[in-house]
Design a protein around this motif. Structure first.
Motif, short mmCIF file in Angstrom:
data_model
loop_
_atom_site.label_atom_id
_atom_site.label_comp_id
_atom_site.label_asym_id
_atom_site.label_seq_id
_atom_site.Cartn_x
_atom_site.Cartn_y
_atom_site.Cartn_z
N TYR A 137 -2.10 9.13 3.31
CA TYR A 137 -1.38 8.63 2.14
C TYR A 137 -0.86 9.74 1.22
O TYR A 137 -0.21 9.46 0.23
CB TYR A 137 -2.28 7.69 1.35
CG TYR A 137 -2.58 6.42 2.10
CD1 TYR A 137 -1.69 5.36 2.12
CD2 TYR A 137 -3.78 6.28 2.81
CE1 TYR A 137 -1.96 4.20 2.81
CE2 TYR A 137 -4.06 5.12 3.52
CZ TYR A 137 -3.14 4.09 3.52
OH TYR A 137 -3.42 2.93 4.20
N GLY A 138 -1.18 10.99 1.53
CA GLY A 138 -0.72 12.10 0.70
C GLY A 138 -1.47 12.23 -0.61
O GLY A 138 -0.90 12.65 -1.62
N VAL A 139 -2.75 11.89 -0.61
CA VAL A 139 -3.55 11.91 -1.84
C VAL A 139 -3.87 13.34 -2.23
O VAL A 139 -4.28 14.16 -1.40
CB VAL A 139 -4.86 11.12 -1.65
CG1 VAL A 139 -5.76 11.23 -2.87
CG2 VAL A 139 -4.54 9.65 -1.35
N GLU A 140 -3.70 13.64 -3.50
CA GLU A 140 -4.04 14.94 -4.06
C GLU A 140 -5.22 14.78 -5.01
O GLU A 140 -5.34 13.78 -5.70
CB GLU A 140 -2.84 15.52 -4.81
CG GLU A 140 -1.64 15.75 -3.92
CD GLU A 140 -0.42 16.19 -4.70
OE1 GLU A 140 -0.52 16.45 -5.91
OE2 GLU A 140 0.67 16.26 -4.10
N GLY A 141 -6.08 15.78 -5.07
CA GLY A 141 -7.21 15.77 -5.99
C GLY A 141 -8.38 14.96 -5.47
O GLY A 141 -8.32 14.36 -4.40
N PHE A 197 7.51 -4.23 -0.73
CA PHE A 197 6.86 -5.31 0.01
C PHE A 197 6.37 -4.80 1.36
O PHE A 197 7.08 -4.12 2.08
CB PHE A 197 7.86 -6.46 0.20
CG PHE A 197 7.35 -7.60 1.03
CD1 PHE A 197 6.17 -8.26 0.70
CD2 PHE A 197 8.05 -8.01 2.14
CE1 PHE A 197 5.71 -9.32 1.47
CE2 PHE A 197 7.60 -9.08 2.91
CZ PHE A 197 6.43 -9.73 2.57
N GLN A 198 5.15 -5.11 1.67
CA GLN A 198 4.44 -4.79 2.91
C GLN A 198 4.09 -3.31 3.07
O GLN A 198 3.60 -2.92 4.13
CB GLN A 198 5.19 -5.31 4.14
CG GLN A 198 5.22 -6.81 4.20
CD GLN A 198 5.79 -7.34 5.49
OE1 GLN A 198 6.71 -6.77 6.07
NE2 GLN A 198 5.22 -8.44 5.96
N ASP A 199 4.30 -2.51 2.03
CA ASP A 199 3.82 -1.13 2.10
C ASP A 199 2.30 -1.13 2.23
O ASP A 199 1.61 -1.92 1.56
CB ASP A 199 4.16 -0.35 0.82
CG ASP A 199 5.56 0.21 0.78
OD1 ASP A 199 6.25 0.14 1.81
OD2 ASP A 199 5.95 0.72 -0.29
N LYS A 200 1.78 -0.25 3.04
CA LYS A 200 0.34 0.00 3.09
C LYS A 200 0.10 1.17 2.14
O LYS A 200 0.69 2.24 2.31
CB LYS A 200 -0.10 0.33 4.50
CG LYS A 200 0.02 -0.87 5.43
CD LYS A 200 -0.61 -0.59 6.78
CE LYS A 200 -0.41 -1.71 7.77
NZ LYS A 200 -0.38 -3.04 7.28
N VAL A 201 -0.73 0.93 1.13
CA VAL A 201 -0.96 1.94 0.09
C VAL A 201 -2.46 2.19 -0.05
O VAL A 201 -3.29 1.41 0.43
CB VAL A 201 -0.38 1.48 -1.27
CG1 VAL A 201 1.14 1.32 -1.18
CG2 VAL A 201 -1.04 0.21 -1.77
N LEU A 202 -2.78 3.29 -0.72
CA LEU A 202 -4.15 3.60 -1.06
C LEU A 202 -4.24 3.60 -2.58
O LEU A 202 -3.46 4.29 -3.25
CB LEU A 202 -4.58 4.96 -0.50
CG LEU A 202 -6.07 5.25 -0.60
CD1 LEU A 202 -6.86 4.35 0.37
CD2 LEU A 202 -6.36 6.72 -0.30
#
Length: 144
Positions: free
Chosen positions: A5-9, A76-81
């Motif tokens: 998901y490209g999470v930083e920190g 719509f329908q994005d999978k997110v964190l």
């Protein structure tokens, strides 16, 4: 999972979510109010996971102020964190940070939460074990 998901920190709490149609506007963009509801869900999950509860006679958090920054649209329908962490705390309040990620940051928010005794409406102290968890797990800073 964070890399996907490209999470930083560092974040103390995270969960995956698929954007539902009910969370979108007519153009299939995530509605601004939906971000706040999803972040509220994270706040509740955090509070319960930290040993807090919700009842008419128990202390609980209320939002004193909220700041949101929309970086890029979600769809719509994005999978997110979704992520949450405590940035700082005082005797009766704490600051939470929230974010939604999909190939990088979509939305971030900061909430000042005040702990209220629901039976009296007065401010209540954060339990010591919760303050310790905020510092150790979330990396939160104790403010004076």
């Amino acid at each position: 999972m964070r890399e996907l998901y490209g999470v930083e920190g560092q974040w103390a709490l995270w969960k995956e979510h698929t954007i539902r149609w009910a969370e979108c506007d007519i153009y299939a963009h995530v509605n601004h109010a939906a971000y706040l509801t999803l972040f509220e869900d994270m706040r509740i999950d955090w509070w319960l996971g930290a040993g807090g509860g919700f009842s008419p006679t128990a202390p609980g958090p209320v939002v004193g102020s909220l700041e949101v920054k929309y970086h890029r649209p979600g769809h719509f329908q994005d999978k997110v964190l979704l992520t949450a962490r405590t940035a700082s705390f005082r005797r009766t309040s704490f600051v939470h940070q929230y974010a939604m990620w999909r190939d990088g940051l979509l939305c971030s928010a900061r909430a000042l939460c005040v702990v209220i005794d629901n039976a009296t409406g007065a401010k209540a102290e954060l339990p010591e074990e919760m303050r310790r968890l905020m510092a150790e797990r979330d990396g939160a800073v104790a403010e004076v």
